[in-house]
Design a protein around this motif. Structure first.
Motif, PDB file in Angstrom:
ATOM      1  N   VAL A  46       3.474  -9.598 -10.757  1.00 51.66           N
ATOM      2  CA  VAL A  46       3.092  -9.391  -9.212  1.00 51.66           C
ATOM      3  C   VAL A  46       4.226 -10.032  -8.220  1.00 51.66           C
ATOM      4  CG1 VAL A  46       1.563  -9.997  -7.425  1.00 51.66           C
ATOM      5  CG2 VAL A  46       0.638  -9.735  -9.512  1.00 51.66           C
ATOM      6  N   CYS A  47       4.873  -9.064  -7.532  1.00 53.18           N
ATOM      7  CA  CYS A  47       6.180  -9.122  -6.560  1.00 53.18           C
ATOM      8  C   CYS A  47       5.643  -9.398  -5.408  1.00 53.18           C
ATOM      9  CB  CYS A  47       7.199  -8.217  -7.066  1.00 53.18           C
ATOM     10  SG  CYS A  47       8.654  -8.485  -6.175  1.00 53.18           S
ATOM     11  N   GLY A  48       6.451 -10.023  -4.593  1.00 53.82           N
ATOM     12  CA  GLY A  48       6.143 -10.282  -3.187  1.00 53.82           C
ATOM     13  C   GLY A  48       6.190  -8.866  -2.502  1.00 53.82           C
ATOM     14  N   SER A  49       7.125  -7.996  -3.222  1.00 55.20           N
ATOM     15  CA  SER A  49       7.386  -6.552  -2.451  1.00 55.20           C
ATOM     16  C   SER A  49       5.963  -5.973  -2.478  1.00 55.20           C
ATOM     17  CB  SER A  49       8.309  -5.783  -3.340  1.00 55.20           C
ATOM     18  OG  SER A  49       9.732  -6.550  -3.298  1.00 55.20           O
ATOM     19  N   ASP A  50       5.153  -6.177  -3.500  1.00 52.42           N
ATOM     20  CA  ASP A  50       3.693  -5.418  -3.988  1.00 52.42           C
ATOM     21  C   ASP A  50       3.165  -5.811  -2.557  1.00 52.42           C
ATOM     22  OD1 ASP A  50       4.866  -4.765  -6.280  1.00 52.42           O
ATOM     23  OD2 ASP A  50       3.694  -6.255  -7.305  1.00 52.42           O
ATOM     24  N   VAL A  51       3.123  -7.017  -2.168  1.00 57.71           N
ATOM     25  CA  VAL A  51       2.231  -7.622  -1.103  1.00 57.71           C
ATOM     26  C   VAL A  51       2.709  -6.911   0.350  1.00 57.71           C
ATOM     27  CG1 VAL A  51       1.542  -9.273   0.397  1.00 57.71           C
ATOM     28  CG2 VAL A  51       1.523  -9.746  -2.129  1.00 57.71           C
ATOM     29  N   HIS A  52       4.033  -6.829   0.350  1.00 57.45           N
ATOM     30  CA  HIS A  52       4.594  -6.338   1.650  1.00 57.45           C
ATOM     31  C   HIS A  52       4.206  -4.688   1.671  1.00 57.45           C
ATOM     32  CE1 HIS A  52       7.008  -9.175   3.363  1.00 57.45           C
ATOM     33  NE2 HIS A  52       7.819  -9.601   2.375  1.00 57.45           N
ATOM     34  N   CYS A  53       4.253  -4.093   0.640  1.00 55.89           N
ATOM     35  CA  CYS A  53       3.987  -2.680   0.639  1.00 55.89           C
ATOM     36  C   CYS A  53       2.562  -2.498   0.757  1.00 55.89           C
ATOM     37  CB  CYS A  53       4.492  -1.981  -0.704  1.00 55.89           C
ATOM     38  SG  CYS A  53       6.301  -1.876  -0.981  1.00 55.89           S
ATOM     39  N   ALA A  54       1.865  -2.992   0.037  1.00 53.53           N
ATOM     40  CA  ALA A  54       0.187  -3.128   0.312  1.00 53.53           C
ATOM     41  C   ALA A  54       0.006  -3.109   1.619  1.00 53.53           C
ATOM     42  CB  ALA A  54      -0.377  -3.872  -0.681  1.00 53.53           C
TER      43      ALA A  54
END
Length: 366
Positions: A46-54
């Motif tokens: 789980v990358c911080g990018s996943d949260v940014h995009c979600a």
């Protein structure tokens, strides 16, 4: 052996009101090309990018959106023109890039992450046909073999997953700025990527300075291998460490709290600040030209295939262990992980596991 025409994954269906409530969806796989590889996914970091995009921090994206780009799985199908030596059954990884032209000067010099035809693992359409890729919180991924990375046998799946994006992203600027014996290197921001930065920089032989706002992560940084710790809340830190570092890597999610008036002072003349931060799209850096005197600043993007392979071999050789918490993948658990990521309640990375229990009906069948 037969394969599904569609894949299944946990998708964000509303990035405004329901980004914390992913739903299981079925979606069409992209066209299978002669150098493509089908991978049955077994784990995903789980990358911080996943949260940014979600959450929609980087703008509107086509929904539903399956995120995840720290993928580990096994090869279940190979195109008839694949020539990188992969075999069905091999354990492999996929990071945050799935396409490039592979023919330009940048691609031919191990800089495919800077290719004008760069395509991210999820959310971005392919140049050839407009297909919008989906990520690793899913049963499978289909990707060109160049972006499929063999995983050294000694590395444990759940521990190695976060290296495919987070680790590789910090390794690239470390490598390109000469991290090694005799170098003094700063890691700014001791979070998910920052903790990997400390581990990797130390393994590469550098003298490592962990840099954070407070002293809260000092003991942890020393446990990770940092030789020194700088808390920027301390009065006069920029004077105490003046002219010390050869370069530093900014690893935080945001740059708004970075004091570019003080931070460059601890660099040697013409030292480098390499940022890997990709904050909210509305955030910007404001610098007066006079603030740029005496140092260089650059934004680094991911890592090349060659760098990822080199990094994994280093991790295997040095027996590096990340600090990873494993969580079985499900709608509820993804929501919980996203909430914890938002609040900073993780030391230091999550890996989603137990994909076989969620996607059993989508496995390749003999």
């Amino acid at each position: 052996m037969s394969y599904p025409d569609n894949f299944e994954g946990f998708a964000v269906v509303d990035s405004h009101k329901k980004w914390l409530s992913p739903e299981k969806v079925v979606y069409p796989a992209k066209q299978f090309n002669p150098r493509d590889v089908d991978i049955e996914i077994e784990a995903c970091g789980v990358c911080g990018s996943d949260v940014h995009c979600a959450k929609g921090n980087w703008g509107e994206m086509k929904l539903p959106l399956v995120v995840g780009h720290e993928i580990i799985g096994k090869v279940v199908r190979l195109g008839d023109k694949c020539d990188t030596g992969l075999k069905v059954g091999d354990r492999v990884g996929v990071g945050a890039q799935v396409s490039a032209c592979l023919d330009c000067n940048r691609c031919n010099n191990d800089n495919e992450q800077y290719c004008p035809k760069f395509v991210t693992t999820y959310s971005q359409p392919y140049f050839e046909d407009g297909y919008v890729g989906q990520g690793g919180y899913a049963s499978h991924i289909r990707v060109h073999e160049h972006f499929v990375i063999p995983i050294p046998e000694s590395l444990e799946t759940n521990n190695v997953a976060p290296l495919l994006c987070g680790g590789a992203t910090v390794y690239s600027p470390l490598k390109r700025n000469g991290c090694g014996p005799g170098k003094k290197v700063g890691i700014v921001g001791i979070g998910g990527i920052g903790h990997m930065g400390i581990l990797l920089a130390k393994a590469m032989g550098a003298e490592v300075y962990a840099i954070s706002r407070s002293h809260a992560k000092e003991e942890t940084s020393k446990q990770l291998g940092a030789d020194h710790y700088i808390a920027t809340e301390d009065e006069g830190w920029e004077t105490k460490y003046f002219d010390t570092l050869d370069f530093m890597v900014l690893c935080g999610n945001s740059l708004s709290a970075v004091d570019f008036g003080k931070l460059p002072k601890i660099l040697k003349a013409q030292g480098v600040i390499a940022s890997i931060s990709v904050p909210d799209q509305h955030e910007a850096i404001h610098l007066h030209p006079a603030q740029l005197l005496g140092f260089q600043i650059t934004q680094s993007c991911l890592a090349s295939r060659a760098e990822i392979i080199e990094m994994l071999n280093l991790v295997a050789e040095k027996k590096i262990k990340l600090w990873v918490e494993t969580v079985p993948i499900s709608e509820e658990n993804i929501s919980t992980v996203f909430k914890r990521m938002e609040s900073g309640d993780v030391r230091f990375r999550f890996t989603l596991t137990d994909f076989d229990k969620q996607f059993d009906q989508f496995k390749a069948k003999k």
